[in-house]
Design a protein around this motif. Structure first.
Motif, PDB file in Angstrom:
ATOM      1  N   PHE A  27      -3.768  13.387  -6.029  1.00  0.00           N
ATOM      2  CA  PHE A  27      -3.615  12.269  -6.616  1.00  0.00           C
ATOM      3  C   PHE A  27      -4.652  11.059  -6.052  1.00  0.00           C
ATOM      4  CE2 PHE A  27       0.367  14.477  -7.398  1.00  0.00           C
ATOM      5  CZ  PHE A  27       0.418  14.128  -8.752  1.00  0.00           C
ATOM      6  N   GLU A  28      -5.412  10.115  -6.815  1.00  0.00           N
ATOM      7  CA  GLU A  28      -6.329   9.174  -6.370  1.00  0.00           C
ATOM      8  C   GLU A  28      -6.133   8.014  -7.329  1.00  0.00           C
ATOM      9  OE1 GLU A  28     -10.918   8.737  -4.643  1.00  0.00           O
ATOM     10  OE2 GLU A  28     -10.304  10.164  -6.058  1.00  0.00           O
ATOM     11  N   LEU A  29      -5.693   6.765  -6.733  1.00  0.00           N
ATOM     12  CA  LEU A  29      -5.438   5.664  -7.443  1.00  0.00           C
ATOM     13  C   LEU A  29      -6.407   4.674  -7.014  1.00  0.00           C
ATOM     14  CD1 LEU A  29      -2.889   7.271  -8.111  1.00  0.00           C
ATOM     15  CD2 LEU A  29      -1.678   5.064  -7.849  1.00  0.00           C
ATOM     16  N   LYS A  30      -7.048   3.696  -7.809  1.00  0.00           N
ATOM     17  CA  LYS A  30      -7.994   2.887  -7.497  1.00  0.00           C
ATOM     18  C   LYS A  30      -7.558   1.552  -8.341  1.00  0.00           C
ATOM     19  CE  LYS A  30     -11.818   5.870  -6.514  1.00  0.00           C
ATOM     20  NZ  LYS A  30     -13.299   6.109  -6.665  1.00  0.00           N
ATOM     21  N   CYS A  80      -2.730  -5.704 -17.446  1.00  0.00           N
ATOM     22  CA  CYS A  80      -2.478  -4.621 -16.854  1.00  0.00           C
ATOM     23  C   CYS A  80      -2.882  -3.531 -17.631  1.00  0.00           C
ATOM     24  CB  CYS A  80      -0.895  -4.135 -16.353  1.00  0.00           C
ATOM     25  SG  CYS A  80      -0.534  -2.823 -15.543  1.00  0.00           S
ATOM     26  N   GLU A  81      -4.004  -2.707 -17.135  1.00  0.00           N
ATOM     27  CA  GLU A  81      -4.748  -1.775 -17.775  1.00  0.00           C
ATOM     28  C   GLU A  81      -4.497  -0.396 -16.895  1.00  0.00           C
ATOM     29  OE1 GLU A  81      -8.996  -0.616 -19.778  1.00  0.00           O
ATOM     30  OE2 GLU A  81      -8.744  -2.248 -18.912  1.00  0.00           O
ATOM     31  N   ILE A  82      -4.148   0.448 -17.411  1.00  0.00           N
ATOM     32  CA  ILE A  82      -3.897   1.746 -16.975  1.00  0.00           C
ATOM     33  C   ILE A  82      -4.848   3.002 -17.094  1.00  0.00           C
ATOM     34  CG2 ILE A  82      -2.233   3.449 -15.625  1.00  0.00           C
ATOM     35  CD1 ILE A  82      -0.272   1.288 -16.070  1.00  0.00           C
ATOM     36  N   VAL A  83      -5.655   3.562 -16.681  1.00  0.00           N
ATOM     37  CA  VAL A  83      -6.544   4.817 -17.127  1.00  0.00           C
ATOM     38  C   VAL A  83      -6.252   6.007 -16.396  1.00  0.00           C
ATOM     39  CG1 VAL A  83      -8.880   5.173 -17.696  1.00  0.00           C
ATOM     40  CG2 VAL A  83      -8.258   3.056 -17.741  1.00  0.00           C
ATOM     41  N   PHE A  84      -5.983   6.973 -17.194  1.00  0.00           N
ATOM     42  CA  PHE A  84      -5.774   8.375 -16.494  1.00  0.00           C
ATOM     43  C   PHE A  84      -6.753   9.346 -16.744  1.00  0.00           C
ATOM     44  CE2 PHE A  84      -1.239   6.577 -16.705  1.00  0.00           C
ATOM     45  CZ  PHE A  84      -0.704   7.153 -15.733  1.00  0.00           C
ATOM     46  N   ARG A  85      -6.961   9.929 -15.774  1.00  0.00           N
ATOM     47  CA  ARG A  85      -8.044  11.103 -15.800  1.00  0.00           C
ATOM     48  C   ARG A  85      -7.262  12.500 -15.341  1.00  0.00           C
ATOM     49  NH1 ARG A  85     -10.901   6.478 -15.234  1.00  0.00           N
ATOM     50  NH2 ARG A  85     -12.753   6.262 -16.619  1.00  0.00           N
ATOM     51  N   MET A  86      -6.797  13.312 -16.060  1.00  0.00           N
ATOM     52  CA  MET A  86      -6.119  14.520 -15.509  1.00  0.00           C
ATOM     53  C   MET A  86      -6.218  15.496 -16.739  1.00  0.00           C
ATOM     54  SD  MET A  86      -2.079  13.078 -16.298  1.00  0.00           S
ATOM     55  CE  MET A  86      -1.780  12.613 -18.096  1.00  0.00           C
ATOM     56  N   ASP A 138      -7.205   2.994 -11.986  1.00  0.00           N
ATOM     57  CA  ASP A 138      -7.652   4.305 -12.558  1.00  0.00           C
ATOM     58  C   ASP A 138      -6.798   5.482 -11.773  1.00  0.00           C
ATOM     59  OD1 ASP A 138     -10.018   3.711 -14.368  1.00  0.00           O
ATOM     60  OD2 ASP A 138     -10.564   2.739 -12.723  1.00  0.00           O
ATOM     61  N   VAL A 139      -6.300   6.117 -12.446  1.00  0.00           N
ATOM     62  CA  VAL A 139      -5.315   7.305 -11.963  1.00  0.00           C
ATOM     63  C   VAL A 139      -6.188   8.652 -12.083  1.00  0.00           C
ATOM     64  CG1 VAL A 139      -3.118   8.359 -12.007  1.00  0.00           C
ATOM     65  CG2 VAL A 139      -3.447   6.104 -12.468  1.00  0.00           C
ATOM     66  N   ALA A 144       1.186   7.958  -3.712  1.00  0.00           N
ATOM     67  CA  ALA A 144      -0.032   7.423  -3.738  1.00  0.00           C
ATOM     68  C   ALA A 144      -0.113   5.819  -3.899  1.00  0.00           C
ATOM     69  CB  ALA A 144      -0.823   8.132  -4.888  1.00  0.00           C
ATOM     70  N   LEU A 145       1.154   5.883  -4.929  1.00  0.00           N
ATOM     71  CA  LEU A 145       1.335   4.339  -5.300  1.00  0.00           C
ATOM     72  C   LEU A 145       1.745   3.638  -3.837  1.00  0.00           C
ATOM     73  CD1 LEU A 145       3.198   4.244  -8.647  1.00  0.00           C
ATOM     74  CD2 LEU A 145       0.841   3.170  -8.047  1.00  0.00           C
ATOM     75  N   ASP A 146       2.522   4.288  -3.064  1.00  0.00           N
ATOM     76  CA  ASP A 146       2.956   3.622  -1.723  1.00  0.00           C
ATOM     77  C   ASP A 146       1.711   3.072  -1.028  1.00  0.00           C
ATOM     78  OD1 ASP A 146       5.537   3.781  -2.259  1.00  0.00           O
ATOM     79  OD2 ASP A 146       5.717   5.802  -1.340  1.00  0.00           O
ATOM     80  N   GLY A 147       0.624   4.073  -0.985  1.00  0.00           N
ATOM     81  CA  GLY A 147      -0.397   3.554  -0.180  1.00  0.00           C
ATOM     82  C   GLY A 147      -1.207   2.416  -0.834  1.00  0.00           C
ATOM     83  N   LEU A 148      -1.319   2.752  -2.205  1.00  0.00           N
ATOM     84  CA  LEU A 148      -1.988   1.608  -2.865  1.00  0.00           C
ATOM     85  C   LEU A 148      -1.245   0.280  -2.711  1.00  0.00           C
ATOM     86  CD1 LEU A 148      -4.219   0.833  -5.410  1.00  0.00           C
ATOM     87  CD2 LEU A 148      -2.281   1.260  -6.982  1.00  0.00           C
ATOM     88  N   MET A 149      -0.104   0.094  -2.795  1.00  0.00           N
ATOM     89  CA  MET A 149       0.611  -1.049  -2.726  1.00  0.00           C
ATOM     90  C   MET A 149       0.737  -1.600  -1.454  1.00  0.00           C
ATOM     91  SD  MET A 149       1.434  -1.555  -5.718  1.00  0.00           S
ATOM     92  CE  MET A 149       2.630  -3.052  -5.588  1.00  0.00           C
ATOM     93  N   GLN A 150       0.444  -0.735  -0.309  1.00  0.00           N
ATOM     94  CA  GLN A 150       0.259  -1.320   1.208  1.00  0.00           C
ATOM     95  C   GLN A 150      -1.244  -1.718   1.349  1.00  0.00           C
ATOM     96  OE1 GLN A 150       1.063   2.127   3.614  1.00  0.00           O
ATOM     97  NE2 GLN A 150       2.898   2.244   3.116  1.00  0.00           N
TER      98      GLN A 150
END
Length: 295
Positions: free
Chosen positions: A22-25, A32-38, A63-64, A142-148
């Motif tokens: 998982f990689e979040l940018k 709030c715009e969320i784009v998934f690539r999976m 971007d997820v 991954a969200l934990d790291g992003l929020m930190q």
């Protein structure tokens, strides 16, 4: 504490023979715009994954990226029987149009989604729940790291904006002290100018002179603007320490402060006051640039 909209987070989860990464940018965005690539076969999980992101992020473009790799413990590609049957049935239907020919094994193997990974096969409800839980687990990590990271960046932004607010409040105090002296300085300059032009030959009509000074004092009065400006500065400080997204409110307050400062600059016929207005506008522009990245 306010958060930045810039952040990055990643994680890896091992599940049923796969390494799922998982990689979040995230970057600044008005909404709030969320784009998934999976992988395409995981499209059925997008709604639950999107809700997980929305529960923690109020604003920004996120971007997820979710990828999977076989770690050697899972099966390789397997035959998607349901898709093969659908292709064969479609071939039979085409024959009713007079189209001749048969599908060879090589032809079928080259068709999309005939060979899939085990995770791409139709799942029952229990299997879907297992995969959904595994994906949610990796996403939350991954969200934990992003929020930190958003929190760290947010604290830097808040400190910088507060320092600039300190400067604005200092300028505001100076303007508040200067404002009452503006009519008196105008009165002195006007009297000197009249006496210089008349060269003592004409007497000054004190009534008309007083009316002119009073009219100027009314036009140049900026008390209301200074009061509103002080209120906006205090509100900005309060917003910076709220937990909810405050970026839009902050942007609105900066616009209002700019409006008040512009009005003061246009009304105050005073060089020192105008110089303070220029300094204020420069600081407000720097705050606006920083606030553009506050959630």
């Amino acid at each position: 504490m306010s958060l930045s909209m810039t952040g990055y987070g990643q994680s890896v989860v091992d599940f049923q023979g796969y390494n799922i990464s998982f990689e979040l940018k995230s970057v600044n965005h008005r909404y709030c715009e969320i784009v998934f690539r999976m992988p395409r076969e995981w499209a059925c999980f997008e709604d639950s994954l999107r809700r997980a992101v929305q529960s923690r992020i109020g604003r920004g473009r996120i971007d997820v990226y979710i990828n999977k790799e076989n770690n050697g413990e899972s099966q390789g590609a397997v035959l998607n029987h349901a898709m093969v049957k659908a292709y064969l049935q479609a071939a039979e239907d085409l024959k009713s149009y007079g189209i001749k020919g048969d599908l060879a094994v090589r032809d079928i193997m080259s068709l999309p989604d005939v060979l899939v990974s085990p995770s791409g096969l139709p799942m029952d409800e229990a299997q879907q729940k297992l995969w959904n839980d595994a994906l949610l687990q990796g996403l939350e990590q991954a969200l934990d790291g992003l929020m930190q990271m958003r929190g760290r960046e947010g604290s830097f932004l808040v400190r910088d904006i507060e320092q600039r607010l300190d400067r604005l409040q200092l300028l505001h105090r100076e303007m508040t002290e200067l404002a009452p002296d503006v009519p008196e300085e105008y009165r002195k300059r006007l009297r000197q100018r009249i006496e210089s032009l008349a060269e003592g030959a004409l007497a000054v009509d004190e009534h008309i002179f007083g009316m002119e000074v009073a009219l100027f004092a009314e036009r140049s009065n900026v008390d209301e603007e200074l009061i509103r400006l002080h209120s906006h500065l205090e509100q900005c400080r309060e917003l910076l320490h709220q937990k909810n997204p405050v970026g839009r409110k902050l942007d609105f307050l900066i616009q209002e402060m700019n409006r008040e400062v512009n009005t003061i600059g246009s009304k105050a016929n005073h060089l020192t006051l105008v110089n303070r207005v220029v300094e204020m506008k420069a600081e407000l522009e720097k705050i606006r640039e920083q606030a553009a990245n506050v959630e």
